[in-house]
Design a protein around this motif. Structure first.
Motif, PDB file in Angstrom:
ATOM      1  N   SER A  33      -5.973  -2.694   3.374  1.00 20.30           N
ATOM      2  CA  SER A  33      -5.571  -4.039   2.951  1.00 20.30           C
ATOM      3  C   SER A  33      -4.203  -4.427   3.496  1.00 20.30           C
ATOM      4  N   GLY A  34      -3.523  -3.488   4.193  1.00 20.38           N
ATOM      5  CA  GLY A  34      -2.248  -3.782   4.819  1.00 20.38           C
ATOM      6  C   GLY A  34      -1.022  -3.325   4.055  1.00 20.38           C
ATOM      7  N   LYS A  35      -1.189  -2.698   2.912  1.00 23.78           N
ATOM      8  CA  LYS A  35      -0.058  -2.209   2.114  1.00 23.78           C
ATOM      9  C   LYS A  35       0.503  -0.949   2.771  1.00 23.78           C
ATOM     10  N   THR A  36       1.797  -0.951   3.097  1.00 25.79           N
ATOM     11  CA  THR A  36       2.459   0.195   3.712  1.00 25.79           C
ATOM     12  C   THR A  36       3.444   0.807   2.721  1.00 25.79           C
ATOM     13  N   PHE A  37       3.443   2.124   2.629  1.00 27.83           N
ATOM     14  CA  PHE A  37       4.350   2.802   1.706  1.00 27.83           C
ATOM     15  C   PHE A  37       4.569   4.235   2.135  1.00 27.83           C
ATOM     16  N   ARG A  38       5.515   4.906   1.469  1.00 28.15           N
ATOM     17  CA  ARG A  38       5.800   6.326   1.709  1.00 28.15           C
ATOM     18  C   ARG A  38       5.248   7.127   0.554  1.00 28.15           C
ATOM     19  N   ALA A  39       4.684   8.281   0.882  1.00 25.02           N
ATOM     20  CA  ALA A  39       4.132   9.159  -0.143  1.00 25.02           C
ATOM     21  C   ALA A  39       4.561  10.593   0.132  1.00 25.02           C
ATOM     22  N   THR A  40       4.792  11.354  -0.925  1.00 24.98           N
ATOM     23  CA  THR A  40       5.173  12.752  -0.802  1.00 24.98           C
ATOM     24  C   THR A  40       3.958  13.567  -0.381  1.00 24.98           C
ATOM     25  N   GLY A  41       4.136  14.395   0.636  1.00 29.37           N
ATOM     26  CA  GLY A  41       3.053  15.243   1.114  1.00 29.37           C
ATOM     27  C   GLY A  41       2.979  15.213   2.629  1.00 29.37           C
ATOM     28  N   SER A  42       1.874  15.722   3.154  1.00 32.62           N
ATOM     29  CA  SER A  42       1.737  15.771   4.604  1.00 32.62           C
ATOM     30  C   SER A  42       0.363  15.296   5.027  1.00 32.62           C
ATOM     31  N   GLY A  43       0.278  14.918   6.286  1.00 31.04           N
ATOM     32  CA  GLY A  43      -0.973  14.472   6.883  1.00 31.04           C
ATOM     33  C   GLY A  43      -0.759  14.266   8.364  1.00 31.04           C
ATOM     34  N   ASN A  44      -1.806  14.397   9.144  1.00 27.02           N
ATOM     35  CA  ASN A  44      -1.694  14.201  10.583  1.00 27.02           C
ATOM     36  C   ASN A  44      -1.667  12.714  10.909  1.00 27.02           C
ATOM     37  N   VAL A  45      -0.823  12.346  11.853  1.00 24.27           N
ATOM     38  CA  VAL A  45      -0.727  10.950  12.270  1.00 24.27           C
ATOM     39  C   VAL A  45      -2.084  10.510  12.805  1.00 24.27           C
ATOM     40  N   GLY A  46      -2.563   9.366  12.310  1.00 24.81           N
ATOM     41  CA  GLY A  46      -3.847   8.826  12.717  1.00 24.81           C
ATOM     42  C   GLY A  46      -4.999   9.218  11.811  1.00 24.81           C
ATOM     43  N   SER A  47      -4.774  10.167  10.898  1.00 19.70           N
ATOM     44  CA  SER A  47      -5.841  10.576   9.979  1.00 19.70           C
ATOM     45  C   SER A  47      -5.726   9.800   8.664  1.00 19.70           C
ATOM     46  N   TYR A  48      -6.764   9.879   7.861  1.00 24.08           N
ATOM     47  CA  TYR A  48      -6.785   9.206   6.567  1.00 24.08           C
ATOM     48  C   TYR A  48      -6.559  10.222   5.457  1.00 24.08           C
ATOM     49  N   VAL A  49      -5.848   9.805   4.415  1.00 25.33           N
ATOM     50  CA  VAL A  49      -5.561  10.663   3.271  1.00 25.33           C
ATOM     51  C   VAL A  49      -5.774   9.891   1.977  1.00 25.33           C
ATOM     52  N   TYR A  50      -6.046  10.642   0.902  1.00 25.18           N
ATOM     53  CA  TYR A  50      -6.077  10.060  -0.435  1.00 25.18           C
ATOM     54  C   TYR A  50      -4.650  10.068  -0.970  1.00 25.18           C
ATOM     55  N   ILE A  51      -4.234   8.943  -1.558  1.00 23.26           N
ATOM     56  CA  ILE A  51      -2.894   8.838  -2.142  1.00 23.26           C
ATOM     57  C   ILE A  51      -3.026   8.317  -3.567  1.00 23.26           C
ATOM     58  N   GLN A  52      -2.323   8.969  -4.481  1.00 21.92           N
ATOM     59  CA  GLN A  52      -2.313   8.537  -5.869  1.00 21.92           C
ATOM     60  C   GLN A  52      -0.927   8.755  -6.448  1.00 21.92           C
ATOM     61  N   ASP A  53      -0.390   7.731  -7.039  1.00 21.73           N
ATOM     62  CA  ASP A  53       0.906   7.803  -7.716  1.00 21.73           C
ATOM     63  C   ASP A  53       2.013   8.325  -6.792  1.00 21.73           C
ATOM     64  N   GLY A  54       2.004   7.884  -5.518  1.00 17.13           N
ATOM     65  CA  GLY A  54       3.055   8.266  -4.580  1.00 17.13           C
ATOM     66  C   GLY A  54       2.937   9.652  -4.000  1.00 17.13           C
ATOM     67  N   ARG A  55       1.770  10.308  -4.159  1.00 11.63           N
ATOM     68  CA  ARG A  55       1.568  11.657  -3.632  1.00 11.63           C
ATOM     69  C   ARG A  55       0.299  11.706  -2.790  1.00 11.63           C
ATOM     70  N   VAL A  56       0.345  12.490  -1.732  1.00 13.61           N
ATOM     71  CA  VAL A  56      -0.839  12.724  -0.910  1.00 13.61           C
ATOM     72  C   VAL A  56      -1.683  13.775  -1.620  1.00 13.61           C
ATOM     73  N   LEU A  57      -2.944  13.442  -1.911  1.00 10.73           N
ATOM     74  CA  LEU A  57      -3.837  14.375  -2.594  1.00 10.73           C
ATOM     75  C   LEU A  57      -4.599  15.255  -1.611  1.00 10.73           C
ATOM     76  N   GLY A  58      -4.830  14.755  -0.406  1.00 13.80           N
ATOM     77  CA  GLY A  58      -5.567  15.527   0.585  1.00 13.80           C
ATOM     78  C   GLY A  58      -6.221  14.612   1.596  1.00 13.80           C
ATOM     79  N   PRO A  59      -6.952  15.198   2.537  1.00 13.64           N
ATOM     80  CA  PRO A  59      -7.593  14.391   3.581  1.00 13.64           C
ATOM     81  C   PRO A  59      -8.731  13.543   3.018  1.00 13.64           C
ATOM     82  N   ALA A  60      -8.934  12.392   3.628  1.00 11.67           N
ATOM     83  CA  ALA A  60     -10.015  11.482   3.239  1.00 11.67           C
ATOM     84  C   ALA A  60     -10.897  11.228   4.456  1.00 11.67           C
TER      85      ALA A  60
END
Length: 70
Positions: A33-60
């Motif tokens: 939807s275009g919302k950009t933010f910072r989240a604690t955690g890691s992920g590869n650039v270009g991949s998708y991740v699940y984010i909840q409450d400002g934290r990366v939960l894992g790959p999506a």
């Protein structure tokens, strides 16, 4: 019943694409939807991740997305 209530009160889980990995242990990500933010955690650039409450939960999964107006 308390577990169900806690689960309902948690912020929604979102899927976002990782734009950058930052040196402070966060990622910069953008939702479809275009919302950009910072989240604690890691992920590869270009991949998708699940984010909840400002934290990366894992790959999506990278699934197609469509919107239907009713």
């Amino acid at each position: 019943m308390l577990k169900q209530l806690k689960r309902e009160l948690l912020p929604a889980r979102e899927i976002a694409k990782v734009n950058a990995e930052n040196a402070d242990g966060t990622v910069t990500a953008t939702t479809r939807s275009g919302k950009t933010f910072r989240a604690t955690g890691s992920g590869n650039v270009g991949s998708y991740v699940y984010i909840q409450d400002g934290r990366v939960l894992g790959p999506a999964p990278d699934l197609p997305h469509s919107q239907i107006l009713v």
